[in-house]
Design an enzyme around this catalytic site. Structure first.
Site, PDB file in Angstrom:
ATOM      1  N   CYS A 101      33.071  40.993  30.637  1.00  0.00           N
ATOM      2  CA  CYS A 101      33.122  40.864  32.098  1.00  0.00           C
ATOM      3  C   CYS A 101      32.282  41.983  32.727  1.00  0.00           C
ATOM      4  O   CYS A 101      31.519  41.742  33.664  1.00  0.00           O
ATOM      5  CB  CYS A 101      34.574  40.933  32.567  1.00  0.00           C
ATOM      6  N   CYS A 207      41.740  40.327  32.941  1.00  0.00           N
ATOM      7  CA  CYS A 207      42.003  40.251  34.376  1.00  0.00           C
ATOM      8  C   CYS A 207      42.664  38.967  34.849  1.00  0.00           C
ATOM      9  O   CYS A 207      43.552  38.986  35.676  1.00  0.00           O
ATOM     10  CB  CYS A 207      40.712  40.505  35.133  1.00  0.00           C
TER      11      CYS A 207
END
Ligand SMILES: Nc1ncnc2c1ncn2[C@@H]1O[C@H](COP(=O)(O)OP(=O)(O)OP(=O)(O)O)[C@@H](O)[C@H]1O
Length: 406
Positions: A101, A207
Protein backbone atom coordinates in the site's frame (compact mmCIF):
# COMPACT_ATOMS: atom_id res chain seq x y z
CA UNK A 1 17.54 24.34 -1.36
CA UNK A 2 14.15 23.27 -2.62
CA UNK A 3 11.58 26.06 -2.76
CA UNK A 4 8.47 24.71 -1.08
CA UNK A 5 5.20 26.57 -1.00
CA UNK A 6 2.53 23.95 -1.27
CA UNK A 7 2.54 20.68 0.72
CA UNK A 8 -0.16 18.04 0.26
CA UNK A 9 -0.58 15.78 3.28
CA UNK A 10 -2.26 12.40 3.59
CA UNK A 11 -4.91 12.86 6.31
CA UNK A 12 -6.23 9.59 7.71
CA UNK A 13 -8.38 10.85 10.57
CA UNK A 14 -5.78 9.58 13.08
CA UNK A 15 -3.60 11.48 15.53
CA UNK A 16 -0.32 11.18 13.61
CA UNK A 17 -1.45 12.87 10.42
CA UNK A 18 -3.39 15.40 12.54
CA UNK A 19 -0.23 16.55 14.35
CA UNK A 20 1.74 16.45 11.09
CA UNK A 21 -0.82 18.83 9.55
CA UNK A 22 -0.56 21.08 12.60
CA UNK A 23 3.25 21.25 12.27
CA UNK A 24 3.02 22.05 8.56
CA UNK A 25 0.55 24.86 9.24
CA UNK A 26 2.84 26.28 11.93
CA UNK A 27 5.69 26.24 9.42
CA UNK A 28 3.62 28.49 7.16
CA UNK A 29 3.22 26.23 4.13
CA UNK A 30 0.17 26.29 1.92
CA UNK A 31 -1.24 22.98 3.20
CA UNK A 32 -3.88 20.81 1.54
CA UNK A 33 -5.18 17.48 2.85
CA UNK A 34 -6.06 14.36 0.90
CA UNK A 35 -8.12 11.55 2.40
CA UNK A 36 -7.44 8.37 0.42
CA UNK A 37 -10.30 6.01 -0.12
CA UNK A 38 -8.64 2.67 -0.82
CA UNK A 39 -11.42 0.23 -0.04
CA UNK A 40 -15.15 0.68 -0.47
CA UNK A 41 -16.75 -2.42 0.94
CA UNK A 42 -18.64 -2.31 4.24
CA UNK A 43 -17.87 -4.95 6.88
CA UNK A 44 -20.37 -7.47 8.23
CA UNK A 45 -21.71 -4.93 10.75
CA UNK A 46 -22.64 -2.65 7.85
CA UNK A 47 -20.14 0.01 8.97
CA UNK A 48 -17.75 1.51 6.46
CA UNK A 49 -14.73 2.42 8.57
CA UNK A 50 -13.56 4.71 5.82
CA UNK A 51 -16.64 6.95 6.27
CA UNK A 52 -15.95 7.25 10.00
CA UNK A 53 -12.30 8.11 9.36
CA UNK A 54 -13.29 10.65 6.75
CA UNK A 55 -15.53 12.39 9.30
CA UNK A 56 -12.55 12.71 11.67
CA UNK A 57 -10.36 13.95 8.82
CA UNK A 58 -12.99 16.60 7.94
CA UNK A 59 -13.29 17.70 11.57
CA UNK A 60 -9.53 18.17 11.76
CA UNK A 61 -9.24 20.06 8.49
CA UNK A 62 -12.10 22.41 9.40
CA UNK A 63 -10.39 23.08 12.73
CA UNK A 64 -7.02 23.77 11.09
CA UNK A 65 -8.59 25.60 8.17
CA UNK A 66 -7.13 23.23 5.60
CA UNK A 67 -8.98 22.20 2.42
CA UNK A 68 -9.61 18.45 2.33
CA UNK A 69 -10.13 16.33 -0.76
CA UNK A 70 -11.41 12.77 -0.73
CA UNK A 71 -9.60 10.91 -3.50
CA UNK A 72 -10.60 7.48 -4.73
CA UNK A 73 -7.68 5.04 -5.09
CA UNK A 74 -9.85 1.92 -4.89
CA UNK A 75 -8.80 0.75 -8.37
CA UNK A 76 -5.07 1.17 -7.66
CA UNK A 77 -5.42 -0.56 -4.29
CA UNK A 78 -7.35 -3.46 -5.82
CA UNK A 79 -5.00 -3.93 -8.78
CA UNK A 80 -1.64 -3.44 -7.09
CA UNK A 81 -2.22 -4.52 -3.49
CA UNK A 82 -5.29 -6.68 -3.05
CA UNK A 83 -4.89 -8.88 -6.14
CA UNK A 84 -1.29 -9.57 -5.11
CA UNK A 85 -2.53 -10.45 -1.62
CA UNK A 86 -4.98 -13.01 -3.05
CA UNK A 87 -2.29 -14.53 -5.29
CA UNK A 88 0.08 -14.80 -2.35
CA UNK A 89 -2.48 -16.53 -0.13
CA UNK A 90 -3.35 -18.95 -2.94
CA UNK A 91 0.30 -19.95 -3.20
CA UNK A 92 0.63 -20.51 0.54
CA UNK A 93 2.46 -17.26 1.28
CA UNK A 94 1.59 -14.66 3.92
CA UNK A 95 1.73 -11.23 2.27
CA UNK A 96 2.29 -7.80 3.79
CA UNK A 97 -0.28 -5.50 2.12
CA UNK A 98 0.80 -2.49 4.21
CA UNK A 99 4.21 -2.51 2.50
CA UNK A 100 2.55 -2.67 -0.93
CA UNK A 101 0.00 0.00 0.00
CA UNK A 102 2.87 2.36 0.76
CA UNK A 103 4.69 1.45 -2.42
CA UNK A 104 1.80 1.61 -4.87
CA UNK A 105 -0.83 3.81 -3.28
CA UNK A 106 0.68 6.34 -0.85
CA UNK A 107 4.07 6.78 -2.53
CA UNK A 108 2.92 6.35 -6.11
CA UNK A 109 -0.77 7.08 -6.83
CA UNK A 110 -1.08 9.68 -4.05
CA UNK A 111 2.34 11.17 -4.80
CA UNK A 112 1.53 11.63 -8.50
CA UNK A 113 -1.92 13.00 -7.72
CA UNK A 114 -0.43 15.53 -5.30
CA UNK A 115 2.35 16.59 -7.67
CA UNK A 116 0.56 16.56 -11.00
CA UNK A 117 -3.08 17.30 -10.23
CA UNK A 118 -2.68 19.44 -7.10
CA UNK A 119 0.67 21.02 -8.06
CA UNK A 120 2.30 20.23 -4.72
CA UNK A 121 5.99 20.93 -4.23
CA UNK A 122 6.17 18.12 -1.66
CA UNK A 123 3.98 15.54 0.07
CA UNK A 124 3.84 14.73 3.79
CA UNK A 125 2.59 11.83 5.89
CA UNK A 126 2.45 11.05 9.59
CA UNK A 127 4.80 8.06 9.32
CA UNK A 128 7.44 7.63 12.02
CA UNK A 129 10.52 7.68 9.79
CA UNK A 130 13.26 10.11 8.80
CA UNK A 131 15.21 10.78 5.62
CA UNK A 132 18.64 12.26 4.94
CA UNK A 133 16.84 15.29 3.43
CA UNK A 134 15.40 16.25 6.82
CA UNK A 135 11.86 16.46 8.27
CA UNK A 136 10.96 19.42 5.99
CA UNK A 137 13.38 18.71 3.12
CA UNK A 138 15.71 21.38 4.47
CA UNK A 139 18.73 19.32 3.34
CA UNK A 140 17.32 18.51 -0.10
CA UNK A 141 19.99 18.12 -2.77
CA UNK A 142 18.96 17.85 -6.43
CA UNK A 143 21.90 15.66 -7.41
CA UNK A 144 21.97 13.34 -4.42
CA UNK A 145 19.91 10.29 -3.55
CA UNK A 146 17.84 10.38 -0.41
CA UNK A 147 18.39 7.78 2.34
CA UNK A 148 15.61 6.33 4.49
CA UNK A 149 16.40 6.48 8.23
CA UNK A 150 14.81 5.01 11.35
CA UNK A 151 12.59 7.26 13.47
CA UNK A 152 13.82 8.60 16.79
CA UNK A 153 10.99 6.64 18.49
CA UNK A 154 12.43 3.17 17.89
CA UNK A 155 9.27 1.43 19.10
CA UNK A 156 7.10 3.28 16.60
CA UNK A 157 9.60 3.29 13.75
CA UNK A 158 7.71 2.53 10.49
CA UNK A 159 10.62 2.19 8.06
CA UNK A 160 9.84 -1.52 7.80
CA UNK A 161 6.55 -0.59 6.10
CA UNK A 162 8.36 1.90 3.84
CA UNK A 163 11.00 -0.59 2.70
CA UNK A 164 9.68 -0.74 -0.89
CA UNK A 165 9.06 2.94 -1.62
CA UNK A 166 10.69 4.50 -4.65
CA UNK A 167 13.41 7.10 -4.63
CA UNK A 168 11.43 9.59 -6.74
CA UNK A 169 8.58 9.98 -4.24
CA UNK A 170 10.80 9.72 -1.15
CA UNK A 171 12.94 12.65 -2.37
CA UNK A 172 9.92 14.94 -2.12
CA UNK A 173 8.41 13.51 1.08
CA UNK A 174 8.32 15.16 4.49
CA UNK A 175 8.07 13.00 7.63
CA UNK A 176 7.70 15.70 10.33
CA UNK A 177 7.06 13.13 13.10
CA UNK A 178 10.34 11.26 12.55
CA UNK A 179 12.09 13.06 15.38
CA UNK A 180 9.20 12.82 17.87
CA UNK A 181 8.09 10.07 20.22
CA UNK A 182 4.47 8.98 20.04
CA UNK A 183 3.68 10.04 23.62
CA UNK A 184 4.70 13.62 22.81
CA UNK A 185 2.67 13.59 19.59
CA UNK A 186 -0.45 12.66 21.57
CA UNK A 187 0.31 15.36 24.13
CA UNK A 188 0.67 17.96 21.36
CA UNK A 189 -2.67 16.86 19.91
CA UNK A 190 -4.42 17.33 23.27
CA UNK A 191 -2.77 20.72 23.84
CA UNK A 192 -4.15 21.83 20.51
CA UNK A 193 -7.75 20.83 21.16
CA UNK A 194 -7.59 17.48 19.35
CA UNK A 195 -8.45 15.26 22.38
CA UNK A 196 -11.01 13.19 20.46
CA UNK A 197 -8.52 12.35 17.70
CA UNK A 198 -5.75 11.69 20.26
CA UNK A 199 -8.03 9.20 22.04
CA UNK A 200 -8.82 7.24 18.85
CA UNK A 201 -7.70 3.63 18.76
CA UNK A 202 -4.54 3.09 16.72
CA UNK A 203 -5.10 1.51 13.30
CA UNK A 204 -3.38 -1.85 13.40
CA UNK A 205 -2.21 -3.96 10.50
CA UNK A 206 -4.14 -4.30 7.28
CA UNK A 207 -6.03 -1.08 6.85
CA UNK A 208 -9.25 -2.34 5.30
CA UNK A 209 -9.91 -5.40 7.41
CA UNK A 210 -10.58 -3.55 10.63
CA UNK A 211 -12.10 -5.70 13.34
CA UNK A 212 -13.36 -8.50 11.09
CA UNK A 213 -12.60 -12.16 11.56
CA UNK A 214 -9.65 -12.72 9.22
CA UNK A 215 -10.17 -16.38 8.14
CA UNK A 216 -13.80 -15.58 7.34
CA UNK A 217 -12.82 -12.45 5.42
CA UNK A 218 -10.10 -14.08 3.32
CA UNK A 219 -12.31 -17.08 2.54
CA UNK A 220 -14.62 -14.73 0.66
CA UNK A 221 -11.82 -14.18 -1.85
CA UNK A 222 -9.78 -17.42 -1.80
CA UNK A 223 -11.55 -20.74 -2.26
CA UNK A 224 -11.43 -23.07 0.72
CA UNK A 225 -9.67 -26.32 -0.09
CA UNK A 226 -9.65 -28.78 2.82
CA UNK A 227 -6.42 -30.65 3.50
CA UNK A 228 -4.48 -32.36 6.27
CA UNK A 229 -2.40 -31.24 9.20
CA UNK A 230 0.62 -33.55 9.33
CA UNK A 231 2.91 -33.96 12.34
CA UNK A 232 6.39 -33.12 11.04
CA UNK A 233 8.04 -35.64 13.39
CA UNK A 234 5.83 -38.68 12.93
CA UNK A 235 4.50 -37.97 9.43
CA UNK A 236 1.03 -38.87 10.73
CA UNK A 237 -2.16 -36.97 9.91
CA UNK A 238 -3.27 -35.23 13.11
CA UNK A 239 -6.20 -33.20 11.81
CA UNK A 240 -7.79 -31.41 8.87
CA UNK A 241 -7.87 -27.75 7.80
CA UNK A 242 -10.12 -25.76 5.47
CA UNK A 243 -7.41 -24.15 3.35
CA UNK A 244 -3.68 -23.35 3.50
CA UNK A 245 -4.46 -19.63 3.09
CA UNK A 246 -6.02 -19.56 6.55
CA UNK A 247 -2.75 -20.39 8.31
CA UNK A 248 0.57 -18.68 8.65
CA UNK A 249 3.98 -20.06 9.62
CA UNK A 250 4.51 -20.03 13.38
CA UNK A 251 0.80 -19.70 14.16
CA UNK A 252 -0.83 -22.03 16.67
CA UNK A 253 -2.90 -24.57 14.76
CA UNK A 254 -6.10 -25.24 16.64
CA UNK A 255 -6.51 -28.91 15.91
CA UNK A 256 -9.77 -30.27 17.22
CA UNK A 257 -9.60 -33.04 19.78
CA UNK A 258 -5.88 -32.69 20.50
CA UNK A 259 -4.83 -31.59 23.97
CA UNK A 260 -1.28 -30.49 22.99
CA UNK A 261 -0.42 -27.28 21.18
CA UNK A 262 0.66 -27.67 17.56
CA UNK A 263 2.26 -24.89 15.50
CA UNK A 264 2.35 -24.38 11.73
CA UNK A 265 5.82 -25.17 10.36
CA UNK A 266 5.48 -25.29 6.57
CA UNK A 267 2.97 -25.68 3.79
CA UNK A 268 2.98 -28.28 1.04
CA UNK A 269 1.02 -26.29 -1.54
CA UNK A 270 1.00 -29.04 -4.16
CA UNK A 271 -0.67 -31.58 -1.88
CA UNK A 272 -2.53 -28.99 0.17
CA UNK A 273 -1.02 -30.20 3.45
CA UNK A 274 0.21 -28.20 6.41
CA UNK A 275 3.08 -29.55 8.49
CA UNK A 276 2.78 -28.88 12.20
CA UNK A 277 5.02 -29.44 15.21
CA UNK A 278 4.40 -29.76 18.92
CA UNK A 279 5.51 -26.77 20.97
CA UNK A 280 6.05 -23.16 20.05
CA UNK A 281 9.85 -23.59 20.13
CA UNK A 282 10.10 -26.81 18.15
CA UNK A 283 13.40 -26.97 16.23
CA UNK A 284 11.58 -27.27 12.88
CA UNK A 285 10.42 -23.67 13.34
CA UNK A 286 13.96 -22.24 13.45
CA UNK A 287 16.43 -21.49 10.69
CA UNK A 288 19.34 -19.11 10.14
CA UNK A 289 19.06 -18.99 6.37
CA UNK A 290 16.58 -17.62 3.87
CA UNK A 291 16.21 -16.96 0.17
CA UNK A 292 14.52 -13.94 -1.33
CA UNK A 293 13.37 -12.58 -4.67
CA UNK A 294 15.05 -9.60 -6.37
CA UNK A 295 15.73 -6.87 -3.79
CA UNK A 296 14.53 -3.29 -3.90
CA UNK A 297 17.22 -0.84 -2.72
CA UNK A 298 16.03 2.55 -1.47
CA UNK A 299 18.85 4.46 -3.18
CA UNK A 300 21.37 2.20 -4.88
CA UNK A 301 22.64 -1.36 -4.87
CA UNK A 302 25.16 -1.46 -2.00
CA UNK A 303 28.76 -1.20 -3.16
CA UNK A 304 29.76 -4.42 -1.39
CA UNK A 305 27.35 -6.34 -3.64
CA UNK A 306 28.39 -4.39 -6.72
CA UNK A 307 31.96 -5.49 -6.03
CA UNK A 308 30.95 -9.11 -5.64
CA UNK A 309 31.45 -9.09 -1.87
CA UNK A 310 29.32 -9.94 1.13
CA UNK A 311 27.14 -7.22 2.58
CA UNK A 312 27.07 -7.30 6.35
CA UNK A 313 23.99 -5.61 7.77
CA UNK A 314 20.98 -6.24 10.00
CA UNK A 315 17.78 -8.09 9.24
CA UNK A 316 14.19 -7.85 10.41
CA UNK A 317 10.93 -9.04 8.85
CA UNK A 318 8.34 -8.15 11.43
CA UNK A 319 7.66 -4.89 13.19
CA UNK A 320 7.92 -6.16 16.75
CA UNK A 321 11.13 -8.12 16.69
CA UNK A 322 14.79 -7.56 17.33
CA UNK A 323 17.31 -6.87 14.57
CA UNK A 324 19.62 -9.77 13.75
CA UNK A 325 23.05 -9.38 12.18
CA UNK A 326 23.20 -10.98 8.74
CA UNK A 327 25.35 -11.53 5.69
CA UNK A 328 23.85 -11.01 2.24
CA UNK A 329 25.01 -12.81 -0.86
CA UNK A 330 23.76 -12.15 -4.34
CA UNK A 331 22.69 -15.18 -6.29
CA UNK A 332 21.69 -14.26 -9.82
CA UNK A 333 19.36 -11.37 -9.07
CA UNK A 334 18.09 -12.69 -5.74
CA UNK A 335 19.60 -12.76 -2.25
CA UNK A 336 20.73 -15.49 0.09
CA UNK A 337 20.57 -14.22 3.67
CA UNK A 338 22.60 -15.87 6.39
CA UNK A 339 21.60 -14.85 9.92
CA UNK A 340 23.95 -14.67 12.87
CA UNK A 341 21.44 -16.59 14.97
CA UNK A 342 18.35 -18.61 14.22
CA UNK A 343 14.97 -16.97 13.80
CA UNK A 344 11.58 -18.49 14.45
CA UNK A 345 8.95 -18.71 11.73
CA UNK A 346 10.64 -17.19 8.68
CA UNK A 347 7.55 -16.61 6.56
CA UNK A 348 7.48 -16.70 2.73
CA UNK A 349 5.65 -13.68 1.30
CA UNK A 350 6.85 -11.30 4.04
CA UNK A 351 9.57 -8.76 3.30
CA UNK A 352 13.09 -9.26 4.61
CA UNK A 353 14.16 -5.71 5.47
CA UNK A 354 17.83 -4.75 5.68
CA UNK A 355 19.40 -2.08 7.88
CA UNK A 356 22.82 -0.62 8.49
CA UNK A 357 22.91 1.36 11.74
CA UNK A 358 20.02 3.83 11.44
CA UNK A 359 19.51 3.38 7.72
CA UNK A 360 16.93 1.18 6.02
CA UNK A 361 18.78 -0.02 2.92
CA UNK A 362 15.92 -1.82 1.24
CA UNK A 363 14.11 -5.12 1.20
CA UNK A 364 13.29 -8.30 -0.67
CA UNK A 365 10.37 -10.70 -0.51
CA UNK A 366 11.12 -13.95 1.33
CA UNK A 367 10.71 -16.87 -1.06
CA UNK A 368 11.77 -19.69 1.23
CA UNK A 369 13.34 -20.36 4.60
CA UNK A 370 16.51 -22.46 4.66
CA UNK A 371 16.86 -25.88 6.28
CA UNK A 372 15.50 -25.88 9.82
CA UNK A 373 17.44 -26.82 12.93
CA UNK A 374 15.48 -30.05 12.94
CA UNK A 375 16.49 -30.85 9.36
CA UNK A 376 20.09 -30.18 10.22
CA UNK A 377 19.62 -32.68 12.97
CA UNK A 378 21.01 -30.48 15.63
CA UNK A 379 17.99 -29.90 17.85
CA UNK A 380 19.93 -27.14 19.56
CA UNK A 381 19.03 -23.51 19.36
CA UNK A 382 22.37 -22.35 18.01
CA UNK A 383 23.64 -21.14 14.64
CA UNK A 384 24.47 -23.75 12.05
CA UNK A 385 25.67 -21.19 9.57
CA UNK A 386 29.13 -22.57 9.12
CA UNK A 387 27.94 -26.12 8.71
CA UNK A 388 26.34 -25.41 5.36
CA UNK A 389 27.99 -22.24 4.23
CA UNK A 390 30.21 -24.10 1.81
CA UNK A 391 27.22 -26.00 0.40
CA UNK A 392 25.49 -22.69 -0.06
CA UNK A 393 28.25 -21.26 -2.21
CA UNK A 394 28.15 -24.16 -4.61
CA UNK A 395 24.39 -24.76 -4.57
CA UNK A 396 23.52 -21.16 -5.37
CA UNK A 397 26.51 -20.49 -7.61
CA UNK A 398 27.40 -17.59 -5.38
CA UNK A 399 30.39 -15.85 -6.80
CA UNK A 400 31.75 -13.98 -3.86
CA UNK A 401 35.21 -12.54 -3.46
CA UNK A 402 35.28 -13.07 0.29
CA UNK A 403 34.14 -15.44 2.98
CA UNK A 404 33.64 -13.67 6.26
CA UNK A 405 33.38 -14.83 9.82
CA UNK A 406 30.95 -12.97 12.07
N1 LIG B 1 -6.88 6.90 4.34
C1 LIG B 1 -5.82 7.71 4.34
N2 LIG B 1 -5.86 8.88 3.67
C2 LIG B 1 -4.80 9.72 3.66
N3 LIG B 1 -3.64 9.46 4.26
C3 LIG B 1 -3.52 8.32 4.93
C4 LIG B 1 -4.59 7.37 5.02
N4 LIG B 1 -4.18 6.32 5.76
C5 LIG B 1 -2.90 6.61 6.12
N5 LIG B 1 -2.51 7.79 5.62
C6 LIG B 1 -1.18 8.46 5.79
O1 LIG B 1 -0.19 7.50 6.09
C7 LIG B 1 0.35 7.73 7.41
C8 LIG B 1 0.64 6.44 8.10
O2 LIG B 1 -0.55 5.73 8.24
P1 LIG B 1 -0.68 4.46 9.16
O3 LIG B 1 -2.10 4.02 9.10
O4 LIG B 1 0.37 3.51 8.76
O5 LIG B 1 -0.23 4.98 10.57
P2 LIG B 1 -0.98 5.67 11.79
O6 LIG B 1 0.06 5.81 12.84
O7 LIG B 1 -2.24 4.93 12.16
O8 LIG B 1 -1.35 7.14 11.24
P3 LIG B 1 -2.55 8.09 11.71
O9 LIG B 1 -2.46 8.24 13.22
O10 LIG B 1 -2.31 9.39 10.98
O11 LIG B 1 -3.83 7.38 11.28
C9 LIG B 1 -0.72 8.58 8.09
O12 LIG B 1 -0.18 9.35 9.15
C10 LIG B 1 -1.24 9.43 6.96
O13 LIG B 1 -0.39 10.52 6.68
Amino acid sequence: MLKIRKVVIGISGGVDSAVTALFLKHKGYNVEGVFMQNWDITDETGICKSDEDYKDASFLCTKLNIPLLRVNFVKQYWNEVFSDLIKEYETGHTPNPDVLCNRYVKFDAFYHHARETLNADAIATGHYARTSFGSYLEHYQPNKDVHLLKAVDKKKDQTLFLCQVNQRALRKTMFPLGSYVKADVKKIAVENGLEEIAKKKESMGICFIGTRNFPKFISEYVNNKPGNFIDIESGLIVGTHQGIHQWTIGQRANIEGLPMAYFTVKKDVKNNNIYVAQGTHHSSLYTDLLYTSKPHWIHSRPTELQNGNILECEFKFQHIEEFIRCQLYESNEALVVLLEKTRRAITPGQFAVFYKDDECLGSAKIVQGGPSLQTLNSGKNESNAWRYKEQLFSKYNIECNEKKDW
